[in-house]
Scaffold this active site. Structure first.
Site, PDB file in Angstrom:
ATOM      1  N   HIS A  11     120.686 -48.970  13.041  1.00  7.57           N
ATOM      2  CA  HIS A  11     119.469 -49.757  13.249  1.00  7.57           C
ATOM      3  C   HIS A  11     118.560 -49.690  12.026  1.00  7.57           C
ATOM      4  CE1 HIS A  11     116.038 -51.215  15.863  1.00  7.57           C
ATOM      5  NE2 HIS A  11     115.371 -50.611  14.896  1.00  7.57           N
ATOM      6  N   GLU A  12     118.287 -48.471  11.559  1.00  8.14           N
ATOM      7  CA  GLU A  12     117.385 -48.311  10.416  1.00  8.14           C
ATOM      8  C   GLU A  12     118.021 -48.810   9.123  1.00  8.14           C
ATOM      9  OE1 GLU A  12     114.310 -47.590  10.653  1.00  8.14           O
ATOM     10  OE2 GLU A  12     114.378 -47.137  12.788  1.00  8.14           O
ATOM     11  N   HIS A  41     117.624 -52.551   8.785  1.00  7.07           N
ATOM     12  CA  HIS A  41     116.309 -52.958   8.265  1.00  7.07           C
ATOM     13  C   HIS A  41     116.299 -52.903   6.734  1.00  7.07           C
ATOM     14  CE1 HIS A  41     114.312 -53.319  12.051  1.00  7.07           C
ATOM     15  NE2 HIS A  41     114.312 -52.024  12.349  1.00  7.07           N
TER      16      HIS A  41
END
Length: 223
Positions: A24-25, A28
């Site tokens: 997820h990170e 980004h």
């Protein structure tokens, strides 16, 4: 499928949680890098190494306590730094950077669902191989859908809040952004009062129903 106790659930959730947060990170940072901001890349945050993203309190302590005391898995990782001034089209690109995280969770949930299906196919051949795939896959679907739905809540500093902030007219976006310091406080209040689960669980349940292996996930976690 046999239901798992709390300790077994925690063990099964450990790897999917770390992967869900890490990818997820990293998503980004990867999208921000593609759109002109290399801050995350320079800081080593565009990586699948969980140690670069894990927050000891938000990723480990809070999720464990929340799960044991409320039955709701709640936590966070170190936010990936994004300098909006470096983006090619700041307002649009901030929305794209924000949605990349939940998008990565949706892809992972689909992948874990396929792992459940593989486990079911192997079950008649070897339960020793099949059961870890099924249980871990179900945990992977659950945690990624939860993380996706939670992050799409339109409240700063969550990803849904970033997207909403990018879509609002500039004046309204400015006023909305001033609520960000209170975002986590609002989330914690919603969690403690049970309202967060009341709002999110139906959405999570519906989303899981669209994925492969949904019957196993619901049998293990919703019955």
């Amino acid at each position: 499928m046999q239901a798992l106790n709390h300790m077994q659930l925690l063990a099964v959730l450990a790897v999917p949680v770390l992967l869900a947060i890490t990818v997820h990170e990293a998503a980004h940072g990867w999208v921000a890098n593609k759109l002109g901001d290399h801050t995350a890349l320079r800081l080593g945050r565009v990586t699948f190494n969980p140690l670069r993203h894990v927050d000891l309190v938000g990723t480990l302590l809070v999720p464990a306590l929340a799960f044991f005391f409320t039955g709701f898995l709640f936590g966070w990782a170190k936010p990936v730094p994004v300098n909006w001034r470096n983006l090619h089209h700041p307002r649009r690109d901030m929305a794209l950077v924000a949605v990349a995280g939940p998008g990565a969770n949706l892809i992972m949930a689909l992948a874990w669902g396929l792992i459940i299906q593989a486990g079911l196919l192997l079950y008649p051949v070897s339960q020793w191989i099949a059961l870890p795939l099924i249980y871990t896959g179900a945990a992977g679907v659950l945690i990624n859908v939860f993380l996706m739905v939670l992050n799409l809540v339109p409240l700063l500093p969550l990803d849904g809040g970033r997207v909403l902030n990018s879509l609002l007219p500039p004046r309204l976006a400015y006023l909305f952004s001033r609520l960000e310091p209170f975002g986590f406080i609002i989330l914690l209040i919603l969690l403690v009062t049970g309202l967060l689960g009341t709002i999110l669980i139906p959405v999570v349940h519906w989303t899981i129903g669209l994925l492969p292996g949904s019957g196993i996930v619901k049998e293990l976690f919703f019955v």
